[in-house]
Design a protein around this motif. Structure first.
Motif, PDB file in Angstrom:
ATOM      1  N   LEU A   1       0.823  -1.210   0.000  1.00 56.06           N
ATOM      2  CA  LEU A   1       0.000   0.000   0.000  1.00 56.06           C
ATOM      3  C   LEU A   1       0.860   1.265   0.000  1.00 56.06           C
ATOM      4  CD1 LEU A   1      -2.839  -1.110   2.426  1.00 56.06           C
ATOM      5  CD2 LEU A   1      -3.120  -0.447   0.025  1.00 56.06           C
ATOM      6  N   VAL A   2       1.934   1.266   0.767  1.00 56.21           N
ATOM      7  CA  VAL A   2       2.821   2.433   0.778  1.00 56.21           C
ATOM      8  C   VAL A   2       3.469   2.586  -0.597  1.00 56.21           C
ATOM      9  CG1 VAL A   2       4.899   3.450   1.789  1.00 56.21           C
ATOM     10  CG2 VAL A   2       3.171   2.408   3.273  1.00 56.21           C
ATOM     11  N   GLU A   3       3.863   1.479  -1.203  1.00 54.87           N
ATOM     12  CA  GLU A   3       4.430   1.536  -2.560  1.00 54.87           C
ATOM     13  C   GLU A   3       3.422   2.107  -3.554  1.00 54.87           C
ATOM     14  OE1 GLU A   3       5.554  -1.657  -5.991  1.00 54.87           O
ATOM     15  OE2 GLU A   3       6.396  -2.057  -4.000  1.00 54.87           O
ATOM     16  N   LEU A   4       2.139   1.822  -3.322  1.00 54.46           N
ATOM     17  CA  LEU A   4       1.078   2.325  -4.205  1.00 54.46           C
ATOM     18  C   LEU A   4       0.688   3.769  -3.887  1.00 54.46           C
ATOM     19  CD1 LEU A   4      -1.167  -0.862  -4.339  1.00 54.46           C
ATOM     20  CD2 LEU A   4       0.173   0.111  -6.234  1.00 54.46           C
ATOM     21  N   GLY A   5       1.318   4.375  -2.855  1.00 47.52           N
ATOM     22  CA  GLY A   5       1.083   5.778  -2.569  1.00 47.52           C
ATOM     23  C   GLY A   5       0.325   6.092  -1.292  1.00 47.52           C
ATOM     24  N   ALA A   6       0.032   5.089  -0.468  1.00 45.30           N
ATOM     25  CA  ALA A   6      -0.676   5.357   0.787  1.00 45.30           C
ATOM     26  C   ALA A   6       0.161   6.270   1.677  1.00 45.30           C
ATOM     27  CB  ALA A   6      -0.980   4.051   1.519  1.00 45.30           C
ATOM     28  N   GLN A   7      -0.489   7.221   2.330  1.00 45.48           N
ATOM     29  CA  GLN A   7       0.193   8.134   3.252  1.00 45.48           C
ATOM     30  C   GLN A   7       0.456   7.408   4.563  1.00 45.48           C
ATOM     31  OE1 GLN A   7      -1.749  11.920   3.720  1.00 45.48           O
ATOM     32  NE2 GLN A   7      -2.463  11.899   1.602  1.00 45.48           N
ATOM     33  N   VAL A   8       1.715   7.225   4.892  1.00 45.19           N
ATOM     34  CA  VAL A   8       2.099   6.419   6.044  1.00 45.19           C
ATOM     35  C   VAL A   8       1.687   7.055   7.371  1.00 45.19           C
ATOM     36  CG1 VAL A   8       4.452   7.284   6.348  1.00 45.19           C
ATOM     37  CG2 VAL A   8       3.941   4.924   6.906  1.00 45.19           C
ATOM     38  N   ASP A   9       1.586   8.367   7.442  1.00 49.27           N
ATOM     39  CA  ASP A   9       1.228   9.032   8.698  1.00 49.27           C
ATOM     40  C   ASP A   9      -0.154   9.684   8.664  1.00 49.27           C
ATOM     41  OD1 ASP A   9       3.333   8.451  10.483  1.00 49.27           O
ATOM     42  OD2 ASP A   9       4.615   9.929   9.511  1.00 49.27           O
ATOM     43  N   ALA A  10      -1.043   9.188   7.801  1.00 50.94           N
ATOM     44  CA  ALA A  10      -2.424   9.678   7.819  1.00 50.94           C
ATOM     45  C   ALA A  10      -3.032   9.343   9.176  1.00 50.94           C
ATOM     46  CB  ALA A  10      -3.228   9.006   6.699  1.00 50.94           C
ATOM     47  N   VAL A  11      -3.982  10.156   9.629  1.00 50.95           N
ATOM     48  CA  VAL A  11      -4.615   9.926  10.938  1.00 50.95           C
ATOM     49  C   VAL A  11      -6.109   9.661  10.773  1.00 50.95           C
ATOM     50  CG1 VAL A  11      -2.909  11.253  12.222  1.00 50.95           C
ATOM     51  CG2 VAL A  11      -4.957  12.392  11.376  1.00 50.95           C
ATOM     52  N   ASP A  12      -6.644   8.820  11.664  1.00 46.57           N
ATOM     53  CA  ASP A  12      -8.074   8.531  11.648  1.00 46.57           C
ATOM     54  C   ASP A  12      -8.823   9.544  12.516  1.00 46.57           C
ATOM     55  OD1 ASP A  12      -7.782   7.704  14.327  1.00 46.57           O
ATOM     56  OD2 ASP A  12      -7.905   5.577  13.853  1.00 46.57           O
ATOM     57  N   SER A  13     -10.086   9.307  12.761  1.00 43.16           N
ATOM     58  CA  SER A  13     -10.893  10.270  13.517  1.00 43.16           C
ATOM     59  C   SER A  13     -10.488  10.373  14.985  1.00 43.16           C
ATOM     60  CB  SER A  13     -12.379   9.916  13.412  1.00 43.16           C
ATOM     61  OG  SER A  13     -12.612   8.609  13.906  1.00 43.16           O
ATOM     62  N   HIS A  14      -9.631   9.454  15.451  1.00 42.31           N
ATOM     63  CA  HIS A  14      -9.108   9.514  16.820  1.00 42.31           C
ATOM     64  C   HIS A  14      -7.653   9.983  16.851  1.00 42.31           C
ATOM     65  CE1 HIS A  14     -12.717   7.494  18.203  1.00 42.31           C
ATOM     66  NE2 HIS A  14     -12.547   6.626  17.232  1.00 42.31           N
ATOM     67  N   GLY A  15      -7.156  10.400  15.690  1.00 41.03           N
ATOM     68  CA  GLY A  15      -5.786  10.883  15.604  1.00 41.03           C
ATOM     69  C   GLY A  15      -4.753   9.770  15.529  1.00 41.03           C
ATOM     70  N   LYS A  16      -5.190   8.528  15.359  1.00 45.36           N
ATOM     71  CA  LYS A  16      -4.254   7.397  15.314  1.00 45.36           C
ATOM     72  C   LYS A  16      -3.722   7.171  13.904  1.00 45.36           C
ATOM     73  CE  LYS A  16      -6.127   4.784  19.171  1.00 45.36           C
ATOM     74  NZ  LYS A  16      -6.743   3.517  19.595  1.00 45.36           N
ATOM     75  N   THR A  17      -2.451   6.818  13.856  1.00 42.89           N
ATOM     76  CA  THR A  17      -1.792   6.477  12.601  1.00 42.89           C
ATOM     77  C   THR A  17      -1.766   4.962  12.440  1.00 42.89           C
ATOM     78  OG1 THR A  17       0.385   6.308  13.631  1.00 42.89           O
ATOM     79  CG2 THR A  17      -0.269   8.494  12.801  1.00 42.89           C
ATOM     80  N   ALA A  18      -1.335   4.505  11.276  1.00 38.66           N
ATOM     81  CA  ALA A  18      -1.180   3.067  11.033  1.00 38.66           C
ATOM     82  C   ALA A  18      -0.198   2.460  12.037  1.00 38.66           C
ATOM     83  CB  ALA A  18      -0.711   2.825   9.597  1.00 38.66           C
ATOM     84  N   LEU A  19       0.878   3.188  12.348  1.00 38.98           N
ATOM     85  CA  LEU A  19       1.860   2.694  13.320  1.00 38.98           C
ATOM     86  C   LEU A  19       1.195   2.459  14.674  1.00 38.98           C
ATOM     87  CD1 LEU A  19       4.776   2.017  14.129  1.00 38.98           C
ATOM     88  CD2 LEU A  19       5.097   4.451  14.635  1.00 38.98           C
ATOM     89  N   MET A  20       0.341   3.350  15.093  1.00 40.37           N
ATOM     90  CA  MET A  20      -0.347   3.192  16.375  1.00 40.37           C
ATOM     91  C   MET A  20      -1.249   1.966  16.374  1.00 40.37           C
ATOM     92  SD  MET A  20      -1.292   7.143  17.125  1.00 40.37           S
ATOM     93  CE  MET A  20      -0.024   8.393  17.224  1.00 40.37           C
ATOM     94  N   HIS A  21      -1.948   1.740  15.256  1.00 40.06           N
ATOM     95  CA  HIS A  21      -2.813   0.559  15.145  1.00 40.06           C
ATOM     96  C   HIS A  21      -1.984  -0.725  15.224  1.00 40.06           C
ATOM     97  CE1 HIS A  21      -6.717   2.416  14.460  1.00 40.06           C
ATOM     98  NE2 HIS A  21      -6.126   3.286  13.653  1.00 40.06           N
ATOM     99  N   ALA A  22      -0.853  -0.755  14.550  1.00 40.64           N
ATOM    100  CA  ALA A  22       0.016  -1.946  14.599  1.00 40.64           C
ATOM    101  C   ALA A  22       0.576  -2.154  15.997  1.00 40.64           C
ATOM    102  CB  ALA A  22       1.153  -1.803  13.589  1.00 40.64           C
ATOM    103  N   ALA A  23       1.002  -1.067  16.647  1.00 39.92           N
ATOM    104  CA  ALA A  23       1.610  -1.162  17.970  1.00 39.92           C
ATOM    105  C   ALA A  23       0.620  -1.639  19.020  1.00 39.92           C
ATOM    106  CB  ALA A  23       2.194   0.194  18.376  1.00 39.92           C
ATOM    107  N   GLU A  24      -0.590  -1.079  19.030  1.00 36.47           N
ATOM    108  CA  GLU A  24      -1.544  -1.455  20.072  1.00 36.47           C
ATOM    109  C   GLU A  24      -2.098  -2.853  19.864  1.00 36.47           C
ATOM    110  OE1 GLU A  24      -4.950   1.102  20.512  1.00 36.47           O
ATOM    111  OE2 GLU A  24      -5.383   1.060  18.381  1.00 36.47           O
ATOM    112  N   ASN A  25      -1.859  -3.439  18.697  1.00 34.21           N
ATOM    113  CA  ASN A  25      -2.306  -4.804  18.436  1.00 34.21           C
ATOM    114  C   ASN A  25      -1.165  -5.806  18.437  1.00 34.21           C
ATOM    115  OD1 ASN A  25      -5.324  -4.808  17.994  1.00 34.21           O
ATOM    116  ND2 ASN A  25      -4.662  -3.052  16.779  1.00 34.21           N
ATOM    117  N   GLY A  26       0.034  -5.358  18.833  1.00 36.77           N
ATOM    118  CA  GLY A  26       1.146  -6.270  19.062  1.00 36.77           C
ATOM    119  C   GLY A  26       1.849  -6.812  17.841  1.00 36.77           C
ATOM    120  N   HIS A  27       1.877  -6.064  16.749  1.00 32.71           N
ATOM    121  CA  HIS A  27       2.486  -6.545  15.507  1.00 32.71           C
ATOM    122  C   HIS A  27       3.879  -5.948  15.287  1.00 32.71           C
ATOM    123  CE1 HIS A  27      -1.241  -8.513  14.663  1.00 32.71           C
ATOM    124  NE2 HIS A  27      -1.905  -7.361  14.664  1.00 32.71           N
ATOM    125  N   GLU A  28       4.878  -6.580  15.870  1.00 31.98           N
ATOM    126  CA  GLU A  28       6.238  -6.044  15.832  1.00 31.98           C
ATOM    127  C   GLU A  28       6.774  -5.878  14.411  1.00 31.98           C
ATOM    128  OE1 GLU A  28      10.823  -7.113  17.094  1.00 31.98           O
ATOM    129  OE2 GLU A  28       9.217  -8.450  17.743  1.00 31.98           O
TER     130      GLU A  28
END
Length: 191
Positions: A66-93
């Motif tokens: 998705l990042v290769e296809l142009g997805a914004q890596v630091d986009a935020v959702d309605s709670h201000g969370k980024t993709a990194l935050m979603h991965a971290a809080e779900n334990g995906h090292e």
């Protein structure tokens, strides 16, 4: 798609076919959807992109695609969370490591001032200690504070009480990584 299907049509949750494909790890499907004009950063009713959904499920290969296809890596959702935050809080090292490698800001904060490290230290059912260690290795500030001036150590220590013993490995990990054990939050509490 040649028959006139709307590539960015949404379901009752506001999810596009691309978002659904990212959740289920169908790389060939979302690549084809993008070729037919699907918006890589389309959002669902919670403001979450396909990248955020892939990160939450720990789909490292989908995240990279998705990042290769142009997805914004630091986009935020309605709670201000980024993709990194979603991965971290779900334990995906591995997904956490991939996102930082792809340019994610390791100390970005959500709408409550929480960083990916603080979210990884919260009470959950997944093994957070490897994510906590990875985030600090990747440059996360071990003593960053949220809007209540709580550190990751404070959050993890509170979980030991609620989930007896479950988060003690995260507490131990944070202390080993140099977290201040005597930091005080906005209510005068320490870890």
């Amino acid at each position: 798609m040649e028959l006139g299907a709307q590539v960015d049509a949404v379901d009752s949750d506001g999810q596009t076919v691309l978002i659904l494909a990212a959740q289920w790890g169908s790389e060939s499907t979302f690549r084809a959807l993008v070729e037919f004009g699907a918006q890589v950063d389309a959002v669902d009713s919670d403001g979450q992109t396909a990248l955020m959904h892939a990160a939450r499920w720990g789909s490292e290969s989908v995240v990279r695609e998705l990042v290769e296809l142009g997805a914004q890596v630091d986009a935020v959702d309605s709670h201000g969370k980024t993709a990194l935050m979603h991965a971290a809080e779900n334990g995906h090292e591995s997904t956490v490591r991939a996102l930082v490698e792809l340019g994610a800001q390791v100390d970005a904060v959500d709408s409550h001032g929480k960083t990916a490290l603080i979210l990884a230290a919260q009470c959950n059912r997944w093994g957070s200690e490897s994510v906590v260690r990875a985030l600090v290795e990747l440059g996360a500030q071990v003593d960053a504070v949220d809007s209540d001036e709580q550190t990751a150590l404070m959050v993890a220590a509170r979980c030991v009480h609620w989930w007896t013993g479950h988060e003690s490995t995260v507490v131990r990990e944070l202390v080993e990584l140099g977290a201040q054990v005597d930091a005080v939050d906005s209510h005068g509490r320490t870890a």
